[in-house]
Enzyme design. Structure first.
Site, PDB file in Angstrom:
ATOM      1  N   ASP A   1      -4.677  16.792  -5.191  1.00  0.00           N
ATOM      2  CA  ASP A   1      -5.309  15.753  -4.382  1.00  0.00           C
ATOM      3  C   ASP A   1      -5.431  16.193  -2.916  1.00  0.00           C
ATOM      4  O   ASP A   1      -4.565  16.903  -2.405  1.00  0.00           O
ATOM      5  CB  ASP A   1      -4.476  14.468  -4.474  1.00  0.00           C
ATOM      6  CG  ASP A   1      -5.220  13.256  -3.964  1.00  0.00           C
ATOM      7  OD1 ASP A   1      -6.467  13.301  -3.904  1.00  0.00           O
ATOM      8  OD2 ASP A   1      -4.566  12.258  -3.619  1.00  0.00           O
TER       9      ASP A   1
ATOM     10  N   ASN B   1     -13.550   9.779 -11.770  1.00  0.00           N
ATOM     11  CA  ASN B   1     -14.329  10.601 -10.835  1.00  0.00           C
ATOM     12  C   ASN B   1     -15.827  10.555 -11.110  1.00  0.00           C
ATOM     13  O   ASN B   1     -16.634  10.881 -10.234  1.00  0.00           O
ATOM     14  CB  ASN B   1     -13.857  12.053 -10.872  1.00  0.00           C
ATOM     15  CG  ASN B   1     -12.515  12.268 -10.205  1.00  0.00           C
ATOM     16  OD1 ASN B   1     -11.789  13.206 -10.508  1.00  0.00           O
ATOM     17  ND2 ASN B   1     -12.148  11.381  -9.278  1.00  0.00           N
TER      18      ASN B   1
END
Length: 246
Positions: free
Chosen positions: A21, A69
């Site tokens: 991340d 996503n």
């Protein structure tokens, strides 16, 4: 003494999973487009993969692209898919040189055909490698994985392939994407966020969790060493008492 020297090679996680991340925030801090963050993050992937292989970690799973996503702006998704294809092409030699087998989990049918093709080619070419299994979680969501497992098990019960009474943890494990992988021992998340984000929810039941403020493109060997050292300092009891473990 270096950090590497303090690592106990006899107490490594057999399965390390990483939520990579911070690519977007890394780019934003530098006044760059998010795409540059994703591209820079591939360097950390290579470093981490090679370091894990050298250490002797047998299984490494990277959260590369989640089911959520797909909801990102189309331009960013297109860039990520192109980056996936180019990375697979560019890193094949690295995988072969390090005797690493590539694996993938997730709803792969949602990937562009070109990405599916490249992914399958690399998986096929590395299937005989034995040093480490690198698993890419692509178009992956743990809740979806568990729902699919429940559906498949239910269908087998309906068709008298298995009985309700025979359903246990091992049966569920056999119907997950990760059926050929051991449970996760250590989960790392970068960028300072303290969330699991729908990643391997079943498989991390007894995993040690490690969160670092480091953004993924800045994640280096030393950061990985620190996570493993933290893991090795912990007492893993699996529900037992300290006295029982000792």
């Amino acid at each position: 003494m270096s950090l590497l020297d303090t690592i106990n090679k006899n107490n490594l996680p057999k399965h390390l999973a990483i939520i990579m991340d911070g690519n977007g925030r890394w780019a934003k801090q530098k006044g760059l487009l998010r795409a540059f963050g994703h591209e820079s993050g591939t360097k950390s992937v290579r470093t981490t993969v090679e370091t894990c292989a050298r250490l002797g970690i047998e299984n490494l799973t990277l959260y590369a692209f989640s089911t959520e996503n797909w909801n990102r702006p189309k331009l960013e998704v297109d860039i990520l898919m192109k980056l996936l294809i180019s990375s697979l092409k560019n890193e094949l030699k690295t995988l072969q040189d390090n005797n690493i087998q590539l694996n993938s989990i997730g709803n792969l049918d949602l990937l562009p055909k070109s990405a599916q093709k490249e992914l399958q080619e690399v998986i096929t070419k590395t299937k005989s490698n034995t040093r480490m299994v690198l698993t890419l979680a692509l178009s992956y969501g743990s809740r979806e994985e568990i729902v699919n497992a429940v559906k498949n098990i239910s269908d087998k019960v309906k068709n008298n392939i298995i009985s309700i009474d025979s359903i246990d943890e091992s049966i569920i494990n056999q119907h997950l994407y990760t059926q050929n992988l051991p449970e996760v021992d250590l989960l790392i998340r970068t960028s300072g966020e303290h969330r699991i984000s729908n990643f391997l929810l079943w498989q991390i039941a007894y995993a040690e969790l490690y969160f670092t403020e480091v953004l993924w493109p800045d994640f280096k060997e030393e950061d990985l060493y620190e996570a493993i050292i933290s893991y090795q300092k912990r007492e893993r009891r699996f529900g037992k008492t300290s006295e029982q473990i000792k």
